[in-house]
Structure formats: C-alpha cells, structure tokens
Enzyme design. Sequence first.
Site, PDB file in Angstrom:
ATOM      1  N   CYS A  88      -3.433  -6.679   3.942  1.00  0.00           N
ATOM      2  CA  CYS A  88      -2.937  -8.057   3.877  1.00  0.00           C
ATOM      3  C   CYS A  88      -3.850  -8.952   3.052  1.00  0.00           C
ATOM      4  CB  CYS A  88      -2.635  -8.628   5.251  1.00  0.00           C
ATOM      5  SG  CYS A  88      -4.039  -9.128   6.164  1.00  0.00           S
ATOM      6  N   HIS A 139      -5.288 -10.489  10.384  1.00  0.00           N
ATOM      7  CA  HIS A 139      -4.646  -9.201  10.064  1.00  0.00           C
ATOM      8  C   HIS A 139      -4.535  -8.431  11.377  1.00  0.00           C
ATOM      9  CE1 HIS A 139      -3.658  -5.437   8.133  1.00  0.00           C
ATOM     10  NE2 HIS A 139      -4.723  -4.839   8.656  1.00  0.00           N
ATOM     11  N   GLU A 168       0.843  -1.201   0.000  1.00  0.00           N
ATOM     12  CA  GLU A 168       0.000   0.000   0.000  1.00  0.00           C
ATOM     13  C   GLU A 168       0.873   1.244   0.000  1.00  0.00           C
ATOM     14  OE1 GLU A 168      -2.833  -0.070   3.203  1.00  0.00           O
ATOM     15  OE2 GLU A 168      -4.080  -1.474   2.103  1.00  0.00           O
TER      16      GLU A 168
HETATM   17  P1  HMG Z   1      -6.814   6.402  19.682  1.00  0.00           P
HETATM   18  O1  HMG Z   1      -7.778   7.520  19.738  1.00  0.00           O
HETATM   19  O2  HMG Z   1      -5.377   6.723  19.540  1.00  0.00           O
HETATM   20  O3  HMG Z   1      -6.859   5.465  20.930  1.00  0.00           O
HETATM   21  O4  HMG Z   1      -7.276   5.517  18.438  1.00  0.00           O
HETATM   22  P2  HMG Z   1      -8.057   5.134  21.933  1.00  0.00           P
HETATM   23  O5  HMG Z   1      -8.290   6.279  22.836  1.00  0.00           O
HETATM   24  O6  HMG Z   1      -9.223   4.582  21.174  1.00  0.00           O
HETATM   25  O7  HMG Z   1      -7.384   3.969  22.750  1.00  0.00           O
HETATM   26  C1  HMG Z   1      -7.067   2.765  22.128  1.00  0.00           C
HETATM   27  C2  HMG Z   1      -7.413   1.640  23.113  1.00  0.00           C
HETATM   28  O8  HMG Z   1      -6.570   1.808  24.258  1.00  0.00           O
HETATM   29  C3  HMG Z   1      -8.847   1.669  23.621  1.00  0.00           C
HETATM   30  O9  HMG Z   1      -9.227   0.326  23.838  1.00  0.00           O
HETATM   31  C4  HMG Z   1      -8.729   2.393  24.960  1.00  0.00           C
HETATM   32  O10 HMG Z   1      -9.761   2.056  25.872  1.00  0.00           O
HETATM   33  C5  HMG Z   1      -7.388   1.867  25.440  1.00  0.00           C
HETATM   34  P3  HMG Z   1     -10.683  -0.207  23.407  1.00  0.00           P
HETATM   35  O11 HMG Z   1     -11.663   0.589  24.191  1.00  0.00           O
HETATM   36  O12 HMG Z   1     -10.794   0.100  21.916  1.00  0.00           O
HETATM   37  O13 HMG Z   1     -10.639  -1.649  23.681  1.00  0.00           O
HETATM   38  N1  HMG Z   1      -6.711   2.782  26.374  1.00  0.00           N
HETATM   39  C6  HMG Z   1      -6.148   2.387  27.518  1.00  0.00           C
HETATM   40  N2  HMG Z   1      -6.045   1.175  28.094  1.00  0.00           N
HETATM   41  C7  HMG Z   1      -5.381   1.082  29.298  1.00  0.00           C
HETATM   42  N3  HMG Z   1      -4.831   2.173  29.926  1.00  0.00           N
HETATM   43  C8  HMG Z   1      -4.937   3.395  29.378  1.00  0.00           C
HETATM   44  C9  HMG Z   1      -5.597   3.541  28.117  1.00  0.00           C
HETATM   45  N4  HMG Z   1      -5.859   4.599  27.315  1.00  0.00           N
HETATM   46  C10 HMG Z   1      -6.542   4.121  26.250  1.00  0.00           C
HETATM   47  N5  HMG Z   1      -4.396   4.444  30.005  1.00  0.00           N
HETATM   48  C11 HMG Z   1      -7.057   3.860  16.763  1.00  0.00           C
HETATM   49  C12 HMG Z   1      -6.940   4.167  18.234  1.00  0.00           C
HETATM   50  C13 HMG Z   1      -6.825   2.387  16.530  1.00  0.00           C
HETATM   51  C14 HMG Z   1      -8.449   4.230  16.256  1.00  0.00           C
HETATM   52  C15 HMG Z   1      -5.997   4.702  16.014  1.00  0.00           C
HETATM   53  O14 HMG Z   1      -4.704   4.304  16.412  1.00  0.00           O
HETATM   54  C16 HMG Z   1      -6.090   4.613  14.521  1.00  0.00           C
HETATM   55  O15 HMG Z   1      -6.777   5.392  13.882  1.00  0.00           O
HETATM   56  N6  HMG Z   1      -5.305   3.683  13.890  1.00  0.00           N
HETATM   57  C17 HMG Z   1      -5.265   3.508  12.442  1.00  0.00           C
HETATM   58  C18 HMG Z   1      -6.463   2.744  11.919  1.00  0.00           C
HETATM   59  C19 HMG Z   1      -6.442   1.290  12.333  1.00  0.00           C
HETATM   60  O16 HMG Z   1      -5.423   0.719  12.681  1.00  0.00           O
HETATM   61  N7  HMG Z   1      -7.623   0.639  12.238  1.00  0.00           N
HETATM   62  C20 HMG Z   1      -7.742  -0.791  12.537  1.00  0.00           C
HETATM   63  C21 HMG Z   1      -8.801  -1.480  11.695  1.00  0.00           C
HETATM   64  S1  HMG Z   1      -8.585  -1.126   9.962  1.00  0.00           S
HETATM   65  C22 HMG Z   1      -7.268  -2.145   9.467  1.00  0.00           C
HETATM   66  O17 HMG Z   1      -6.835  -2.994  10.179  1.00  0.00           O
HETATM   67  C23 HMG Z   1      -6.665  -1.885   8.110  1.00  0.00           C
HETATM   68  C24 HMG Z   1      -5.350  -1.121   8.130  1.00  0.00           C
HETATM   69  O18 HMG Z   1      -4.267  -2.026   8.317  1.00  0.00           O
HETATM   70  C25 HMG Z   1      -5.225  -0.351   6.827  1.00  0.00           C
HETATM   71  C26 HMG Z   1      -4.977  -1.188   5.617  1.00  0.00           C
HETATM   72  O19 HMG Z   1      -3.804  -1.512   5.466  1.00  0.00           O
HETATM   73  O20 HMG Z   1      -5.898  -1.436   4.848  1.00  0.00           O
HETATM   74  C27 HMG Z   1      -5.270  -0.053   9.193  1.00  0.00           C
END
Ligand code: HMG
Length: 445
Positions: free
Chosen positions: A120, A244, A83
């Site tokens: 992937c 993935h 990608e």
């Molecule tokens: P964010 O706003 O940085 O993080 O977004 P958050 O506030 O949602 O926290 C993440 C998790 O950590 C949450 O867990 C929080 O509760 C927890 P959840 O509620 O979801 O189970 N957390 C804590 N836990 C313990 N102690 C703490 C603490 N603070 C928070 N103190 C997000 C996270 C993944 C949305 C962001 O990083 C993002 O946008 N990432 C990129 C997109 C992505 O990876 N999406 C995944 C699905 S899509 C996919 O897999 C395809 C992809 O590979 C693309 C492709 O190649 O096609 C991405």
Amino acid sequence: MTSVGIDAIEIWTGNLELDLPGTFAPAKGEDPEKYTKGLGLQSSSFPDSYEDIVTMGANAAYRLMDRKGLEPVDIGRIDVATESAFDNSKPVSTYIAGCLEDVFEGDFHHANKGERKFACVAGTQSVDDAYNWIRAGRNRGRAALVIATDTALYARDDPGEATQGAGAVAMLIDEDPNIVELSTEQGYGSADETDFLKPQQQFPSVDGKRSVQVYLARMREALEDYESVAGDTHPDNFSYIPFHTPFPGMVRKAAALGYRNVIRDTDVEDTLADEIGRQPRPEAFGDDDAFLEATKEYTEALTETDHYQTWYEGTIEPTLTISRSVGNWYTGSVHVARASALQHALENDVDLAGEKLLVGSYGSGAQAEVHAETVRDGWREEIGALSIDDQLERRYSLSFAEYEAIHDAHNHDKDVETTELTTPEHEFVFDGWGRMGERKYRFVE
Ligand code: HMG
C-alpha cells in the site's frame, strides 16, 4: 496554497468469500479463534474465475467515474498500484484504460499512465505523484485516477494463506477535494529487507514472523521521521489512524508501538505513571536486551490500561471493520482502512470536517510512510455513496472444495477447467486470451 487530496473513492471486492473460522480453520484442523481473536479476521474476499486485478480495478474506476459524471477527458493520469501484475511490460493501467474506453465516450490518449509496486506504500506513492503533479500546475485542470488492485493469494499451505484477499480501491485525486486534504509533511522508514518477495513467481516467499517485526521497525522509523518535520504528535490530534492492514492483529501490534512512542514525555505518560510507571529510557539500562525487555513489559501493561483501550476503541478499531471481512488487499489495504474509519464516523454521526487522520502505509521489502490528512466538508456525501457493505453481503460463500478449485483456477502454473460461481452483472469480466498472449476483457450489462 492549492488544497489537493482525495476527492472520491470506490471500493470493489472480489465476488467470492471464504469464511475463515467457519470453513477454513476446520478444514486445516485449526482453532477458529486463531482467526477471530489472533489474526482478527472473519473472512477473506476471492476473485471468481472471471475476475482479476484488471476487472476489479476497472470496476472500481467505472463506478467512481459513473457516479461523479466524469468522462475520460477529465482524467489526466491513471496510475495503478499492484503486486499482482501478470505483464512485465505493458502496465495494468493501459488494460484498465482500455476497459473504461469501451464504456465511456472519448479516450485517455492524452492521459499519463503508469504502474507501481510496494504494497500500500505504492498506492500512497501514486497518490503522492498525483498530488505533486497537481500542485506543480501540470494537470491542465484535470484530475488523476489512482487504482490499487490486488489478488493477494499465497501458495496452498503457506502460513500466509490465512491472510489472503482480493479487491481494488479507486481514488480520484483533485484540487479542492471532497474527502481529505493531504499534509505536505511526510515521514519514511525504508530499508533493503528480505521478508516477503515474489522474484519472478506468482505466490510470495514469506518469512511471516520476521515480516511482522520488519513492519513494526519501519513504521516506527517513519513515525519518527514524520515527527521530525511535522513536530511532535499527540494521540488527541487524530480522530482515526488507518494503517496498512495485512490482518487486524498486525495493526493491534503497530498501534501499541505507535501509542507508546507518541505519549512519551506527554501528559498521557504522566497520567499513567502511577498505574504502570514511566516508559523505560535506554540510558537507564546497561544493555540493549534489558532495555528491550523492559519496553516490552511496559507496552503490555500500557495496552491493559483503560486509557489505552478507550483510545484504541475510538481511533483504531473503526479502521479494521472492512478488513476483518476481506483480508489483505496489499496495495489497497490502507485505503480500505481509511474508508472503514470514515464509514464508522458517518454511521455514528461524527462531525469530522476539519479533523485529522494520521495514515501509516507499508510495503514489504520494506518501506513505511506516515502522513496526516485533514477531513474536508464533502466527506459525508462521498462516503455515504460507498456500496462496499452491499457488495460484501452479496459475495458467494465458498465451501472448502470450491476454495481449493478457485485457488487452482487462479494459479498460473495450473491449467484447470472452472465454472463461474457467480453471475457477473454490470461489470467487466476476463474474456480469454488475445493473439499475443494478452488478457482480454468485456463489459457485461
Ligand atoms: P501463523 O503461524 O499462521 O499464526 O502466522 P500464529 O501461530 O503466529 O498465530 C497468529 C496469531 O494468532 C498469534 O498472535 C497467535 O498467538 C494467535 P500474536 O501472538 O502474534 O499476537 N493465536 C490465537 N489466538 C487465540 N486463540 C487461538 C490462537 N491461535 C493462535 N487458538 C502470520 C501468522 C501473520 C505470520 C502468517 O499468516 C503470515 O505469514 N502472513 C503473511 C505475512 C504477513 O501478513 N505479514 C504481515 C507484515 S508484512 C506486511 O504487512 C506486508 C504484506 O502486505 C506484503 C506486501 O504487500 O508488501 C504482507
């Protein structure tokens, strides 16, 4: 029927490492546990200034061919999944073939080369193309090289910055394979989605929270589609389930959803009924929201049971070990998860030959694919030859200021002077620009 699958695998990580809880979180003013507990990440891999998708892919392929004693004449196709392509016309596979021709006798002039994108799922589709090519008898006795390579960088301060990574996986697809044979049955969940995309831009536009929901929805559809052709699945059928893995926390959610689906109407649901009740069925609810809320509550209770946790520790957790140290490699991610599981089996002396894996690939945009694999007798020797643990150990650990500089160095919109933080050894490196704007490479002894 001819057995076809993955005969050999090599993994190449970017040479730099960013410690997420130790370096990144404090600099961002965040709680380190968001990384370790929430996302499930310890560090991410980054490319040094002389690395890119071509060098990492060529290095993985070079190691694989060298170890297996292969020459270009033995390879009839080279497909690259990425990608992060920097050329909209000339496929990355041609750049990688050019690199490999500099170090091996002979050439790939009669090999079919291509390129795919779709995270992937694209790597898995390239494996499928090779599988079909061999099963159709069009390979003239030759094997296929599939290379999944990405620099998964996000714009600075995008929430996705937490999940970056860089690395490549090379796989040899052949008859009578050493590692795994692929199932004929496959399931797909595919829809036109706008959750993660790069319309003519280097860094993705991401609706992160929605991308998580889209991943889960497509994966559920792919599992149901797989079951419609392969028959009902049961958790006991599979030794490991590599998904993935954009970050391990995503797989934690996918595993719970998958487990809930496959235990419905099974002895496992019966066994757990006394403790957490039976799964909600839609016909018992007046509206969708009430059904979804009940399902959410059931899933939460399910993940608290000893039954589920024992299954998760044995079947899912081992797939996440490498990912925790490297972050998202987009196209390589599920292939890293499979290798991680097989390494776990090797270290724990598990007798895996003949056992099955269920593999869940995914790409944003969006599509999931599910198929099964049967582990082959030669898996131990092949997995024992992986050098990924040494490579991870050797990575240079970035300070935050160095991270900022290396991110700028890879940003196509910035023109910055950077010095290498590591010394390349026995690997391909980026060697400047050619007269038509092409990227050039050389092998460093
Ligand atoms: P964010 O706003 O940085 O993080 O977004 P958050 O506030 O949602 O926290 C993440 C998790 O950590 C949450 O867990 C929080 O509760 C927890 P959840 O509620 O979801 O189970 N957390 C804590 N836990 C313990 N102690 C703490 C603490 N603070 C928070 N103190 C997000 C996270 C993944 C949305 C962001 O990083 C993002 O946008 N990432 C990129 C997109 C992505 O990876 N999406 C995944 C699905 S899509 C996919 O897999 C395809 C992809 O590979 C693309 C492709 O190649 O096609 C991405």
